[in-house]
Design an enzyme around this catalytic site. Structure first.
Site, PDB file in Angstrom:
ATOM      1  CD  GLU A  68      -1.537   2.182   2.234  1.00 18.80           C
ATOM      2  OE1 GLU A  68      -1.132   3.272   1.744  1.00 18.80           O
ATOM      3  OE2 GLU A  68      -1.626   1.970   3.450  1.00 18.80           O
TER       4      GLU A  68
ATOM      5  CB  CYS B 214      -1.469   6.529   2.538  1.00 16.53           C
ATOM      6  SG  CYS B 214      -2.470   5.501   3.642  1.00 16.53           S
TER       7      CYS B 214
END
Length: 686
Positions: A261, A300
């Site tokens: 990720e 993020c």
């Protein structure tokens, strides 16, 4: 302090007198620059730690069922809840406000609670999980096939980012632990001291089975050289680091699973209907400011691109500017009233400013904020510059050309967003796609057609899409909040991996295998009775057996009951179900599924209960449902039915004095044709 690692169930640090600690990284308070910790893993026996996990950790978790692991997760979450203030206090040194800490600490604990709950509700109290329906592979039922999940035999190496030292570790650890796979966690150096404190709490609780969680604080050169088939790597961090790790031979040819990720240029779209003054416009502005300031934009999932109708750009900028002025106080998180802390480090601040400079050079206009050191609120309540801190005020850029490449490729990982204009829904979708793959896109709109067009045009480029309108604005968890129930990840630049998503994340740590064999052998492997396997209809009625004495395959075989036309008409009149197939011979005969009037399916199921039930009080406490009911052969007046009820699956509840029993129910007619099949669910005392 010199930050220790937790390896092979012991705390370990480099020997200070050997010079091994000379290369330690210094971690400083994000607000004051004060030294917090020295971080170094030089000399750590990483190969030994991995082998310890594969042997001791695997053995410890292998003794437990899904439910037993789930109960331990709940207990660990409760311990962390009791001591979370300690983690809040440490997180403040990393620049986290109380609200930021809530996202990280409480979010991580919440993930543990969620996986504990889902493990007990959605997984069997066993060590093997059946995946999907049974596949008959022979006409006589002697050869069957199905898929099962079993845990991977190695170690889950979990490499986490600096921005969420608690959530990032726990959202990976919870599903791997539930699957039965031990963890070696590697936190990012700038906030490793927070992760270390969290692991220390778990260690002190005594709840961790031996070898199930290890922590290495510091660099891990050579770690991938010791990985092998059966191991798994879950990485969160930069795309460039992910690609370097993915290219390692252990991943490319060694069979090590790798999921990542990575950074993501996420977008939020303002619908053309969401004009200034509408609830959707207000919700959009509020969300944009939250994503700019929460964790100082170091998420993020934060909004990097605000894609708005060209005519609304000025309104959006004015509203964002006003909200920042009214609600955002930049400063030391320990100071009263501060709503936005510093970046995690001065190095991170320098990197953010470098990327902002790139965006400006590409044509971005600084519409809100600037590059100078802001005046901040210090811990003592005074105002002024804090040169040793990593402070940066929110920055919003404006691009006249929404297709400027840098606006979709350069990420300033901080309190920075760019406003990009669009004209049509199709163009908005195209701009979202220019990000090259994102973790999340959100849209504020009350127009169903716009929402549908945007989702269909962008879903393939996103791991998650949030639709925000007046109906869910108050209850929405927000653009930047991954939930443990739903997938977290995204295609392309976002890493191409998946985390969370409920039980999906557990299955990432397991191997799906097709298994073929006889009903008896498949029953033995899975712990779930398969039709055709041995059954025991002798002895006491199964409803007289407690959970302790009941066995898979215990069965009751009923006598027959004849169906009459009066029965059918009485049931129709009593229930009001006078569907023509039960009441009109001519119409029923014209139906391609029926030979004429037929019995109600629910009449047959009701009769079946009367045929197999043992009415006296006993271990069976309640019937709480039917599943997988199928009516296969119509029953006409004059036919007879009987039922076989077999104990199919026994699931004790770890924390209660009863458990669930799933019974296989099969209704057949006088020709032994299968009339109906279903699962009966009961609660049975231990």
């Amino acid at each position: 302090m010199s930050l220790p690692s937790y390896l092979r169930d012991q705390w370990w640090s480099p020997a200070s007198d050997s010079g091994a600690d000379d290369g330690a990284a210094e971690v400083r308070d994000a607000s004051t620059g004060e030294l917090v910790a020295r971080v170094n893993a030089a000399g750590a026996d990483l190969a030994g730690a991995l082998e310890y996990a594969r042997t001791v950790g695997q053995a410890s978790l292998g003794e437990l069922t899904f439910h037993q692991r789930a109960v331990l997760l709940k207990q660990m979450a409760q311990v962390l809840t009791e001591r979370k203030q300690e983690l809040y206090d440490l997180s403040a040194r990393a620049g986290a406000t109380k609200a930021d800490s809530w996202i990280d600490v409480d979010g991580g604990i919440g993930a543990m609670f969620t996986y504990s709950s889902k493990g007990r509700r959605e997984l069997p109290n066993a060590q093997v999980l059946i995946d999907g329906a049974l596949e008959p592979l022979s006409k006589d039922g002697s050869f069957l096939g199905e898929h099962i999940f079993t845990r991977l035999p190695g170690v889950a190496v979990q490499i986490n980012a600096f921005n969420f030292p608690v959530w990032g570790l726990l959202e990976k650890f919870a599903p791997s632990f539930l699957a039965g796979m031990p963890t070696l966690a590697k936190p990012a150096t700038p906030t490793a001291y927070v992760a270390e404190a969290m692991v220390r709490i778990l260690v002190e609780s005594g709840l961790l089975p031996a070898g199930t969680l290890q922590l290495v604080c510091g660099g891990v050169p050579g770690l991938f050289d010791h990985l092998r088939l059966g191991d798994l790597v879950a990485f969160t961090g930069s795309a460039s680091t992910a690609e370097r790790l993915r290219a390692h031979d252990s991943v490319q040819t060694g069979g090590v699973r790798f999921t990542s990720e990575t950074d993501s240029i996420n977008a939020s779209v303002l619908g053309p209907d969401a004009l200034a003054g509408t609830p959707e416009f207000d919700a959009y502005v509020k969300q944009l400011v939250v994503e700019l300031t929460a964790k100082a934009g170091q998420k993020c999932t934060a909004i990097r691109r605000a894609i708005v109708p060209a005519a609304a750009v000025d309104d959006v900028l004015a509203a964002v500017r006003d909200r920042i002025a009214e609600r955002v106080v930049v400063g030391d998180p320990r100071a009263e009233g501060v709503t936005m802390g510093p970046l995690a480090s001065r190095e991170q601040r320098s990197e953010v400013l470098r990327q902002v400079t790139r965006l400006v050079a590409a044509g971005g206009e600084l519409a809100i904020g600037g590059l100078d050191q802001p005046s901040v609120k210090r811990a003592d309540g005074s105002l002024g510059a804090e040169p040793e801190g990593a402070f940066l005020a929110p920055i919003v850029l404006r691009f006249a050309d929404a297709r400027t490449p840098e606006a979709h490729t350069v990420e300033a990982f901080g309190p920075v967003a760019a406003v990009l204009p669009y004209a049509t829904a199709a163009e908005a979708a195209e701009l979202v796609a220019l990000g090259g793959g994102s973790l999340v896109t959100s849209a504020a709109t009350h127009d169903p057609e716009f929402a549908r067009e945007l989702v269909l045009g962008t879903a393939a480029y996103n791991g998650r899409i949030l639709l925000l309108d007046r109906d869910d604005a108050r209850t929405s968890t927000g653009h930047g909040s991954p939930m443990p129930h739903l997938v977290h990840g995204g295609p392309g630049r976002a890493g191409g991996g998946e985390e969370l998503g409920g039980i999906r994340a557990v299955l990432h740590h397991m191997q799906r295998t097709a298994i073929q064999g006889s009903p008896d052998l498949l029953t033995a492997v899975t712990g779930v009775w398969h039709a055709g396997a041995a059954a025991d209809s002798d002895g006491p009625h199964p409803f007289r057996k407690s959970l302790t004495t009941l066995r898979i395959g215990d069965q009751v075989r009923s006598g027959a009951r004849r169906v009459t036309l009066d029965d059918i008409e009485t049931f129709a009149t009593f229930t009001g179900d006078t569907f023509y197939a039960h009441m009109d011979e001519e119409a029923a005969a014209a139906n391609p599924f029926f030979p004429g009037r037929v019995a109600h399916g629910y009449l047959l199921v009701s009769w079946a209960a009367g045929l197999f039930v043992d009415p006296a009080p006993g271990p069976v406490l309640a019937n709480y449902g039917l599943e997988n009911l199928r009516f296969l052969t119509p029953v006409s007046p004059g036919d007879s039915i009987r039922v076989d009820l077999t104990a199919k699956q026994i699931t004790p509840r770890e924390t209660d004095d009863y458990g669930e029993v799933r019974w296989d129910a099969r209704i057949t007619n006088q020709r032994d044709e299968l009339v109906a099949s279903y699962d009966v669910l009961t609660l049975v005392a231990k």
